[in-house]
Write a protein that holds these residues in place. Structure first.
Motif, PDB file in Angstrom:
ATOM      1  N   GLN A   1       0.975  -1.550  -0.022  1.00 44.83           N
ATOM      2  CA  GLN A   1       0.138  -0.436   0.138  1.00 44.83           C
ATOM      3  C   GLN A   1       1.258   1.019   0.252  1.00 44.83           C
ATOM      4  N   GLY A   2       0.629   2.569  -0.876  1.00 43.61           N
ATOM      5  CA  GLY A   2       0.904   3.462  -0.999  1.00 43.61           C
ATOM      6  C   GLY A   2       2.311   3.209  -1.853  1.00 43.61           C
ATOM      7  N   TYR A   3       3.065   2.475  -2.560  1.00 43.30           N
ATOM      8  CA  TYR A   3       4.219   1.543  -2.969  1.00 43.30           C
ATOM      9  C   TYR A   3       2.990   1.072  -3.711  1.00 43.30           C
ATOM     10  N   GLU A   4       2.799   0.874  -4.500  1.00 39.92           N
ATOM     11  CA  GLU A   4       2.490   0.082  -5.626  1.00 39.92           C
ATOM     12  C   GLU A   4       3.056   0.256  -6.992  1.00 39.92           C
ATOM     13  N   LYS A   5       3.537  -0.889  -8.243  1.00 44.30           N
ATOM     14  CA  LYS A   5       4.113  -0.343  -9.515  1.00 44.30           C
ATOM     15  C   LYS A   5       4.308  -1.774  -9.930  1.00 44.30           C
ATOM     16  N   LEU A   6       4.160  -1.128 -11.076  1.00 43.24           N
ATOM     17  CA  LEU A   6       4.656  -2.581 -12.413  1.00 43.24           C
ATOM     18  C   LEU A   6       5.806  -2.502 -12.082  1.00 43.24           C
ATOM     19  N   SER A   7       6.488  -4.135 -12.484  1.00 48.20           N
ATOM     20  CA  SER A   7       8.075  -3.876 -12.624  1.00 48.20           C
ATOM     21  C   SER A   7       8.081  -3.602 -14.330  1.00 48.20           C
ATOM     22  N   SER A   8       6.752  -3.978 -15.349  1.00 44.13           N
ATOM     23  CA  SER A   8       7.778  -3.466 -16.681  1.00 44.13           C
ATOM     24  C   SER A   8       5.616  -3.890 -17.279  1.00 44.13           C
ATOM     25  N   LEU A   9       6.446  -3.089 -18.596  1.00 46.15           N
ATOM     26  CA  LEU A   9       5.097  -2.914 -18.951  1.00 46.15           C
ATOM     27  C   LEU A   9       5.275  -2.498 -20.686  1.00 46.15           C
ATOM     28  N   SER A  10       4.432  -3.114 -21.455  1.00 44.32           N
ATOM     29  CA  SER A  10       4.933  -3.127 -22.699  1.00 44.32           C
ATOM     30  C   SER A  10       3.827  -4.037 -23.252  1.00 44.32           C
TER      31      SER A  10
END
Length: 126
Positions: A108-117
């Motif tokens: 929570q508060g740090y949600e992120k994707l490591s990659s998107l293409s």
């Protein structure tokens, strides 16, 4: 230096890719195309479209969601991009066929994707 333009989708400056946009093109030929016995290509070309690829890492989830809500609908969208063919930044209609992503963190508060293409194909021939 020269001010670097930004990639935008539907007028919104998106999370920029790691190393610019991949660029290619594809020409569609008639089904009757082929090589004659001498090896010479005998083809009727219909049209050529631009194809672009987006790839980014460590994207905040809200930025990833913003992009997906614009491109993952199957509908065309307006992309502001640098066209090698036209040698300038321009707006064009593109559509995404498929993409992939990896979730990096759901903390929570740090949600992120490591990659998107994803790949984008131009709606209009060049």
């Amino acid at each position: 230096g020269v001010m670097q333009d930004k990639i935008r989708i539907n007028g919104i400056e998106i999370f920029q890719p790691d190393e610019g946009i991949g660029y290619s093109f594809e020409t569609t030929y008639s089904e009757a195309s082929g090589r004659v016995q001498s090896g010479v290509m005998n083809a009727v070309s219909y049209f050529t479209v631009e194809q672009l690829s987006y790839e980014a890492t460590e994207i905040p989830m809200n930025k990833a969601s913003e992009i997906l809500q614009m491109v993952a609908t199957g509908n065309p969208f307006t992309l502001h991009y640098f066209s090698v063919y036209y040698n300038r930044w321009r707006d064009g209609l593109f559509r995404v066929g498929k993409g992939s992503l990896n979730i990096g963190s759901l903390e929570q508060g740090y949600e992120k994707l490591s990659s998107l293409s994803f790949n984008m194909t131009g709606e209009e021939p060049i």
